[in-house]
Motif scaffolding. Structure first.
Motif, PDB file in Angstrom:
ATOM      1  N   HIS A  33       0.835  -1.199   0.000  1.00 40.38           N
ATOM      2  CA  HIS A  33       0.000   0.000   0.000  1.00 40.38           C
ATOM      3  C   HIS A  33       0.873   1.254   0.000  1.00 40.38           C
ATOM      4  CE1 HIS A  33      -2.536   3.212   1.757  1.00 40.38           C
ATOM      5  NE2 HIS A  33      -3.462   2.669   1.003  1.00 40.38           N
ATOM      6  N   SER A  38      -3.743  -0.439  -4.486  1.00 43.24           N
ATOM      7  CA  SER A  38      -5.010  -0.617  -3.781  1.00 43.24           C
ATOM      8  C   SER A  38      -5.019  -2.016  -3.166  1.00 43.24           C
ATOM      9  CB  SER A  38      -6.180  -0.473  -4.762  1.00 43.24           C
ATOM     10  OG  SER A  38      -7.389  -0.892  -4.165  1.00 43.24           O
ATOM     11  N   PHE A  57      -7.178  -0.181   3.980  1.00 42.86           N
ATOM     12  CA  PHE A  57      -7.472  -1.396   3.228  1.00 42.86           C
ATOM     13  C   PHE A  57      -8.979  -1.589   3.096  1.00 42.86           C
ATOM     14  CE2 PHE A  57      -3.471  -3.609   5.200  1.00 42.86           C
ATOM     15  CZ  PHE A  57      -2.658  -2.667   4.572  1.00 42.86           C
TER      16      PHE A  57
END
Length: 445
Positions: A33, A38, A57
């Motif tokens: 990340h 993503s 997340f």
């Protein structure tokens, strides 16, 4: 979201609910990340992670239809049911996000115990990578068992257990995973965990210099990239991923102890012991006369809620020198200057955490890769002592590590490994380079 040549990358990480596997998956996710990807964590409802600890997340639960005591039926029946029950829900979810987000390229990274995810990726035409949270040595050691069985060399006669497996030097037959299990159960387990289709790449939570020859062997066999990105817990600090609440009061207690004087005892988040084993452990700790922190998970001693199986007089005597806690902040304890040794089941996460802090180990392995890790520690790296679970043997092993000159020598070797770990994760080190290569590989898929 990371992009390359106009293509966006969406990573779906399929996580195992076991503590020793969930932790490195979330650590890897945190790193990826930070590189702009993503992140979606697809996880079972059994022992689900806390999304509040990772607000960046997306967390997607996969219905698993498992009872809260799902592991009581046995590990492999549990894993088979988990994989079978989660599979259709992952397929449904992936089809949904692929339709909704046609601008992105979806890639799967799955834990090796969530083996269904590889077949799902193949069905949907997606690239996938496998994260392995064991030592690299586990892979060839486990995969050779069917060959040994076919040749009549497995199961192994007791007289041969101390012998080196010629194909796996320096590991002995007694170090092989599943050595204590019936052969039929072992072969069934290996069929389940062996990748049916090789992934696009393996990601290994190990360090190149620790297992270079084994990693070379695996690369030669599978002909796919292998990224040794460990120790993940040292790459990017992450919120606690523990499923148990740690007793942090032990840190202030450690602050009052002498340097390198304390033995820390923890046999992991899954292992249960019987009353006899735990009683011998207690007497060994008491008779060593050394300060200690002993983690006893509630219910981890079969038939008891906590440590009420111990005589009250023994507990009173032990508490004069140490602490008995239900769970502990392990990484902080191992990094503390007062800790001189770690008595462990030698799970791979615990092993990496200990060598990363230069702490010698007392090795009490039980199964799977723990046996191999203990051999690494005691024979190859020479920073560990294998324990026989008998009070006098335990007393002697503790004193060897904390008091005797042998312990000082082990500590010096452990510190040298610690320095190499620091070099591996620094700019230009082997782990740092492997992580960069991993990001480039993901972008190229």
């Amino acid at each position: 979201m990371a992009d390359h040549g106009g293509k966006l990358r969406r990573l779906v990480l399929v996580a195992s609910p076991l503590q020793g596997h969930m932790t490195p998956m979330l650590q890897l996710a945190t790193y990826l990340h930070s590189k702009g990807f993503s992140i979606t964590i697809a996880h079972s409802q059994f022992r689900r992670p806390d999304p509040n600890n990772h607000p960046d997340f997306i967390f997607h639960p996969l219905p698993d239809n498992l009872p809260s005591n799902g592991l009581s039926a046995g590990f492999m029946p549990f894993m088979q049911a988990l994989n079978d029950n989660c599979k259709p829900h992952l397929i449904e979810y992936l089809i949904k996000i692929m339709k909704e987000d046609k601008e992105s390229t979806v890639m799967i990274i799955h834990d090796n115990l969530m083996f269904f995810a590889g077949s799902v990726a193949k069905e949907l035409g997606l690239s996938f990578m496998m994260l392995r949270s064991s030592s690299a040595a586990f892979f060839p050691a486990a995969m050779i068992i069917p060959k040994l069985h076919q040749e009549g060399r497995f199961p192994v006669e007791d007289s041969l257990l101390q012998e080196i497996v010629p194909e796996l030097d320096p590991f002995r037959f007694k170090d092989l995973p599943f050595i204590k299990r019936p052969i039929e159960q072992t072969l069934e387990t290996l069929i389940l965990i062996t990748p049916k289709t090789p992934p696009s790449a393996f990601i290994w939570n190990t360090i190149e210099f620790l297992e270079q020859s084994v990693l070379t062997q695996i690369r030669d066999n599978y002909k796919v990239p292998i990224f040794a990105v460990g120790p993940l817990h040292k790459i990017i600090p992450t919120p606690s991923t523990s499923l148990l609440e740690a007793d942090t009061s032990c840190i202030s207690w450690l602050d009052k102890q002498e340097p390198k004087s304390v033995i820390y005892v923890s046999l992991g988040s899954l292992l249960n012991t019987d009353e006899k084993v735990s009683t011998e452990m207690a007497w060994g700790l008491a008779n060593s006369n050394q300060p200690f922190i002993w983690v006893i998970r509630p219910g981890s001693v079969n038939g008891f809620k906590w440590f009420e199986f111990l005589p009250e007089s023994l507990v009173t005597d032990m508490k004069k020198r140490g602490l008995i806690v239900k769970w502990a902040p392990q990484k902080e304890i191992l990094a503390h200057n007062s800790v001189g040794g770690f008595w462990s089941h030698c799970g791979w996460n615990s092993t990496l955490e200990s060598v990363s802090e230069g702490v010698p180990m007392l090795c009490q392995p039980w199964d799977v890769d723990q046996l191999l890790n203990a051999r690494y520690l005691s024979y190859v790296w020479k920073i560990g002592v294998e324990i026989v679970v008998e009070r006098r043997e335990i007393e002697g092993a503790i004193r060897r590590v904390l008091v005797d000159n042998e312990g000082d020598e082990m500590r010096q070797r452990a510190i040298k490994i610690q320095e190499k770990v620091k070099g591996a994760i620094s700019n230009g080190g082997c782990t740092h380079s492997s992580l960069n290569d991993l990001v480039d590989f993901i972008m190229s898929c």
